[in-house]
Enzyme design. Structure first.
Site, PDB file in Angstrom:
ATOM      1  N   CYS A 120       0.815  -1.217   0.000  1.00  0.00           N
ATOM      2  CA  CYS A 120       0.000   0.000   0.000  1.00  0.00           C
ATOM      3  C   CYS A 120       0.847   1.264   0.000  1.00  0.00           C
ATOM      4  O   CYS A 120       0.458   2.278  -0.584  1.00  0.00           O
ATOM      5  CB  CYS A 120      -0.993   0.006   1.152  1.00  0.00           C
ATOM      6  SG  CYS A 120      -0.221  -0.102   2.786  1.00  0.00           S
ATOM      7  N   HIS A 141      -2.511   0.913   6.941  1.00  0.00           N
ATOM      8  CA  HIS A 141      -2.707   1.043   5.494  1.00  0.00           C
ATOM      9  C   HIS A 141      -2.397   2.472   5.048  1.00  0.00           C
ATOM     10  O   HIS A 141      -2.717   3.429   5.744  1.00  0.00           O
ATOM     11  CB  HIS A 141      -4.161   0.682   5.167  1.00  0.00           C
ATOM     12  CG  HIS A 141      -4.474   0.644   3.715  1.00  0.00           C
ATOM     13  ND1 HIS A 141      -3.836  -0.197   2.828  1.00  0.00           N
ATOM     14  CD2 HIS A 141      -5.374   1.354   2.976  1.00  0.00           C
ATOM     15  CE1 HIS A 141      -4.337  -0.011   1.610  1.00  0.00           C
ATOM     16  NE2 HIS A 141      -5.257   0.931   1.684  1.00  0.00           N
ATOM     17  N   ASP A 150      -7.138   4.830  -2.928  1.00  0.00           N
ATOM     18  CA  ASP A 150      -6.873   3.658  -2.101  1.00  0.00           C
ATOM     19  C   ASP A 150      -7.037   2.436  -2.990  1.00  0.00           C
ATOM     20  O   ASP A 150      -8.146   2.115  -3.423  1.00  0.00           O
ATOM     21  CB  ASP A 150      -7.873   3.629  -0.935  1.00  0.00           C
ATOM     22  CG  ASP A 150      -7.702   2.434  -0.012  1.00  0.00           C
ATOM     23  OD1 ASP A 150      -6.986   1.473  -0.369  1.00  0.00           O
ATOM     24  OD2 ASP A 150      -8.305   2.446   1.071  1.00  0.00           O
TER      25      ASP A 150
END
Length: 194
Positions: free
Chosen positions: A59, A133, A148
């Protein structure tokens, strides 16, 4: 996130990377937000560069790619830059195709792996479950987007501009924090002028 401290951040700010805990509260919100957007729709400009995240524990890399890809006009790349080449080659691809392309793009994979092992703490294995994240917040054509790779699409957070982007993005960050007031594991990093 205090206005006085934000005034010390060099301008212009191109992107904010937000690191936050993935909790049950967040997952519930994420599901509800996705359903609401699917039902009501939202505007996403075609110029937004968005990719899915299919590589576990990547991420941070995806967030950086989102931040840089949506600010290429403000960044000077080296002539033989692997990242610039990746972005140019993937520009016309779908978010899913970009993810698959990244999985096989050797130069970025090697850089990601070597960077992951340079830090002060041991990097999690590629399959280890993590509860933190990264996402990117960017201003594309006057709209603040949350990018995202775990989500099916960018999230439109409304109007913004180069002058107000930092403050607008921090308001989005504060909403993440307000959803989980017992959590302390939040960090925001600005991609800004040197």
């Amino acid at each position: 996130m205090d206005p006085e401290l934000l005034s010390m951040v060099p301008r212009p700010v191109c992107a904010i990377l937000l690191l936050f805990p993935v909790t049950e509260k967040y997952e519930t919100f994420r599901t509800e937000e996705e359903e609401k957007i699917k039902a009501q729709g939202q505007e996403v400009k075609p110029s937004v560069y968005f990719m899915k995240q299919t590589i576990s524990n990547a991420c941070g890399t995806i967030g950086l790619i989102h931040a840089i890809a949506n600010n290429r006009n403000k960044i000077n790349f080296e002539a033989e830059s692997s990242l610039k080449k990746f972005l140019d080659e993937s520009d016309s691809m779908s978010p899913e195709e970009r993810a698959k392309f990244l999985e096989t793009y050797e130069a970025i994979r090697v850089t990601h792996e070597s960077s992951a092992h340079e830090g002060q703490t041991e990097a999690p294995s590629i399959d280890e479950k993590v509860d933190l994240h990264f996402i990117a917040l960017v201003n594309v054509d006057g709209i603040l987007y949350e990018l995202d790779g775990r989500k099916p699409f960018p999230i439109n957070h409304g109007q913004s501009n180069d002058d107000t982007f930092l403050e607008d993005a921090i308001e989005v960050c504060k909403k993440f924090m307000e959803r989980d007031p017992d959590e302390l594991r939040f960090n925001a990093i600005a991609l800004a002028a040197a």
